[in-house]
Each structure stands twice: as structure tokens, then as C-alpha cells.
Enzyme design. Structure first.
Site, PDB file in Angstrom:
ATOM      1  N   CYS A  50       0.821  -1.211   0.000  1.00 57.40           N
ATOM      2  CA  CYS A  50       0.000   0.000   0.000  1.00 57.40           C
ATOM      3  C   CYS A  50       0.857   1.264   0.000  1.00 57.40           C
ATOM      4  CB  CYS A  50      -0.948   0.002   1.191  1.00 57.40           C
ATOM      5  SG  CYS A  50      -0.122  -0.092   2.795  1.00 57.40           S
ATOM      6  N   SER A 107      10.357   2.963   5.883  1.00 49.86           N
ATOM      7  CA  SER A 107       8.916   2.804   6.060  1.00 49.86           C
ATOM      8  C   SER A 107       8.267   4.058   6.631  1.00 49.86           C
ATOM      9  CB  SER A 107       8.622   1.624   6.993  1.00 49.86           C
ATOM     10  OG  SER A 107       9.028   0.409   6.416  1.00 49.86           O
ATOM     11  N   PRO A 113       7.949  -4.023  11.172  1.00 49.38           N
ATOM     12  CA  PRO A 113       8.431  -5.326  10.707  1.00 49.38           C
ATOM     13  C   PRO A 113       7.643  -5.923   9.548  1.00 49.38           C
ATOM     14  CG  PRO A 113       7.102  -5.616  12.674  1.00 49.38           C
ATOM     15  CD  PRO A 113       7.149  -4.140  12.408  1.00 49.38           C
ATOM     16  N   ALA A 188     -15.105  -1.162  16.069  1.00 43.79           N
ATOM     17  CA  ALA A 188     -14.691  -2.190  15.106  1.00 43.79           C
ATOM     18  C   ALA A 188     -14.011  -1.565  13.896  1.00 43.79           C
ATOM     19  CB  ALA A 188     -15.900  -3.013  14.666  1.00 43.79           C
ATOM     20  N   GLY A 189     -13.384  -0.419  14.115  1.00 41.10           N
ATOM     21  CA  GLY A 189     -12.701   0.277  13.032  1.00 41.10           C
ATOM     22  C   GLY A 189     -11.291  -0.235  12.806  1.00 41.10           C
TER      23      GLY A 189
END
Length: 419
Positions: A50, A107, A113, A188-189
């Protein structure tokens, strides 16, 4: 041959462009086959996540532009759309770049990781498509070992730098063995989903998910084997939770002081750890007044994250030194491979000359020529042919007044220094 790293990432391209340049599971094998079929490209690995899409290639010198044009054709992009976002690294810098990426040094979240696993998966795809061998294969294997060394020898991954990871790390301070705890996740995001993943990594098997809509909670519950409930049902189950982690978009608190107080009584005042990641708060601040309730807010987590990020930055500096050392080691091996090819070609050429002259000498003997004369002629012709190219190089260097090259040739030919 040369090594190339070409791509875009979160620093150079927008999400919209990264989405257009990504290689999904449905096209990665075809893309690899096409890429290694390009003129001059002998090996290729495509890393697509992504946050980045990168092509790693072993290819003939000067073929980087061909790879870029292939990328544009494959995704139907105009050059103007990608030219400002694309970066290219060759040889030493390509090696350094891959090693840094594998170590999490490039990153969005320093030291994360997950990227190593993604690179390993990309490498496996390339192996399955028979797109990687030789130098590129050696480079990826080396990068995996470098990432492992960085994880072992530095603290790059020891401290939490995300809210979700920090929440779970705090839980470990209170409950040394999280696998024995029961956790209530409120919401629940994306953040709660990430929390659940970190909990699973800590071998937590007892989870409850409470959400305003059950549909989203059920999706999460199916993945993590959790119990599902509505927000209204929280008071009935709160006493079962050793840990409560909440992150909803509710404008008002969901868990109040009285609710927690009743739960603690039902637990016989066994401690309860609560983390409120939401803004505005999901858990009333007064809960922290209860002696057996340990409440942390997003501000508490942010302080921990900032402290840990400084630790990671110091570890990253150590990791950069490891990458530099390992890059130099790999480049020593890589350059030696060029000499292997050169030595093989030189031996083959010399053997051809020797075979030709041997056949000529044997023919002379068959025709009755004196053996001594035939051998002398063989030695003379063989010597002249073998020293012809070095002699030409010496004459050219002398004519140019290139004393440095003359000294190198003298050393290469094993000649003693001039008096």
C-alpha cells in the site's frame, strides 16, 4: 550487468498514484514474465504494498529507461504522471535501498516489521515465476539476513510507535502474560482491528467485540474468534474483561465510572486495565479515580510513542551502519562475479590459441618437419599471440604518457619494478 531499483513510495507519490501503479495478486505473475522478457532484463522482483511499488532488476547497463517505459505501458500511464514520483537507484545504491526497505528504515512507521514479510512474499512470487536467479537472488537472501541482524543487534523494533501497538504494550506491563487475559474491544474500526492483530500475536484467544452495528463487529469476530455484542450490552459483560480497549466515534462516553465500579465489584476488585484511544473520550475520566482501574488515554499513549520513537531513531542510526557494512560485503561479492566471467572468457580465448597452434605443430610433424624445429615454432607463435594484446596495451599507455596504467599493467603481468 547492473542492478536497478526503480519505484515510487509514500514519500514521492499520492495514494491515488500508488493505487494505479500497484501490482495485485491477479497480475503479478504476468507482470514478472513480461518484465524479464524486456530487452536486457535477466532477473526481476516486484515489491508492491500500500505504501510502495518497486521493481528490482538485474539488467544490461543503460536499460533503466526501458524498465520505466514498460512500467508506464503496463499500467497505461503517461510519462508526465509518474516522472516526478519515480526514483531510480543503481548498483551500490540499489543494494543499499533494498536493505534499508527490508529493515524498515524507509517505512512510513520507522522500523515496522511487516515490510520484511511483504518483501519475502514478493521474492517468493518471483521464484515461482522463474524471474529471479543469480545476482538478484543472492541480493534478496542477503537483505533478509541483514534485516534479521538489525532486529537482533539493535532495538529498532523493541518499542511501540503506533497507538494500537502502544495500547497492547501497556497491557503487557500490567499483565505479564496476555494469553491468560480476556479482552473487550469497543468499536470495530481500523485501529481496533490492528489492536486485535497485535493481541493475537501475544496469543490472546479470549476477545469480545462491542460495536454500534453488529455487522462490522461480526466480520472482526470471525477473523479473530471473538464474541460479539452491542454497545448496550457492555454493562452485562464488562466484569469479564481484564483489559478494555476502546476506539469509537461516539460523541459521548460509552463507559462510565459507575459501570466500571459495578464491574470491579463483580470481579471482587481484581484489577481492570482500560485504554481509551477515542477522541472525544469513550471512557469517563473519573474512572481513573477507582483504585483497581488503570485508565490510559490517547495522550498517555502519545507520550509513550514519542519516547519510543526517539529510541527507534537511535537504533536506526545503528542499523544504517550495519546496512553500509553489509552493502559493501555484497558489492565485493557482486564485483567478483564480473571477474569470474572475465577470467572464464580469457581462459577460453587462450585455450583456443593454444589448440590452434598445437594442431598446426602436429600437422607439421606429420609432414616430416623436424620435431625440435616444430616445437620451437610452436613456442614462438604461441608466445607472440598470447602477449599481443598486453603488448598493444603497454604501447598505448606509453604513448599516452599514462604512468598509472603502465604501473597497473606491470603489476598485472607480474613484472618486477623498474630499477
Amino acid at each position: 550487468m547492473s542492478l536497478l531499483a526503480l519505484g515510487i513510495n509514500h514519500n514521492t507519490a499520492s495514494v491515488a498514484l500508488r493505487e494505479r501503479v500497484a501490482f495485485g495478486p491477479d497480475c503479478i505473475d504476468r507482470a514478472l514474465r513480461e518484465l524479464v522478457a524486456q530487452p536486457g532484463v535477466s532477473e526481476a522482483v516486484i515489491v508492491s504494498t500500500c505504501n510502495r511499488t518497486e521493481l528490482y532488476c538485474s539488467l544490461a547497463q543503460g536499460q533503466g529507461e526501458q524498465v520505466l517505459q514498460w512500467l508506464q505501458r503496463f499500467h497505461g500511464l503517461d510519462a508526465a504522471e509518474v516522472v516526478s514520483a519515480i526514483y531510480q537507484h543503481q548498483d551500490e545504491e540499489a543494494v543499499r535501498h533494498l536493505m534499508r526497505v527490508a529493515c524498515g528504515l524507509d517505512s512510513l512507521v520507522l522500523g515496522e516489521p511487516q515490510i520484511l514479510g511483504q518483501i519475502k512474499q514478493s521474492y517468493a512470487h518471483a521464484q515461482q515465476s522463474e524471474a529471479v536467479k543469480g545476482s538478484l537472488e543472492r541480493l534478496f537472501q542477503k537483505s533478509f539476513s541483514v534485516a534479521k541482524r538489525v532486529r537482533t543487534d539493535t532495538e529498532i523494533g523493541a518499542s511501540a510507535v503506533s497507538v494500537a501497538f502502544a495500547a497492547v504494550s501497556l497491557g503487557r506491563r500490567i499483565f505479564s502474560d496476555l494469553s491468560q487475559t480476556k479482552v473487550l474491544l469497543v468499536g470495530a474500526g481500523e485501529t481496533i482491528e490492528l489492536v486485535a492483530r497485535h493481541l493475537r500475536e501475544q496469543n490472546v484467544t479470549q476477545m469480545m467485540v462491542a460495536n454500534r452495528t453488529l455487522q462490522r463487529a461480526q466480520l472482526l469476530a470471525e477473523e479473530f474468534g471473538a464474541q460479539v455484542m452491542t454497545l448496550e450490552e457492555i454493562p452485562d459483560y464488562l466484569h469479564e474483561a481484564d483489559i478494555v480497549i476502546s476506539s469509537t466515534a461516539s460523541p459521548l462516553p460509552i463507559i462510565g465510572k459507575g459501570m466500571v465500579e459495578r464491574a470491579l465489584k463483580a470481579r471482587r476488585f481484581k484489577p481492570m486495565f482500560l485504554v481509551d484511544i477515542a477522541v472525544p473520550r469513550d471512557i469517563e475520566a473519573e474512572v481513573d479515580e477507582l483504585s483497581d482501574a488503570y485508565l490510559y488515554t490517547v495522550d498517555d499513549l502519545q507520550g509513550i510513542i514519542e519516547q519510543n520513537l526517539e529510541t527507534r531513531k537511535r537504533a536506526a542510526a545503528e542499523a544504517e551502519l550495519i546496512v553500509q557494512e553489509e552493502r559493501d560485503d555484497f558489492m565485493g561479492w557482486y564485483r567478483s562475479q564480473h571477474s569470474v566471467d572475465l577470467i572464464r572468457d580469457y581462459r577460453h580465448q587462450s585455450q583456443q590459441v593454444a589448440d590452434e597452434e598445437l594442431q598446426r605443430a602436429l600437422l607439421a610433424l606429420q609432414q616430416g618437419e623436424n620435431a625440435e624445429q616444430a616445437l620451437k615454432a610452436l613456442a614462438h607463435r604461441l608466445t607472440n599471440k598470447l602477449i599481443h594484446a598486453p603488448t598493444q596495451a603497454l604501447r598505448h599507455a606509453a604513448a599516452q604518457g599514462d604512468h598509472h596504467q603502465l604501473a597497473q599493467l606491470r603489476q598485472m603481468l607480474g613484472l618486477s619494478q623498474e630499477s
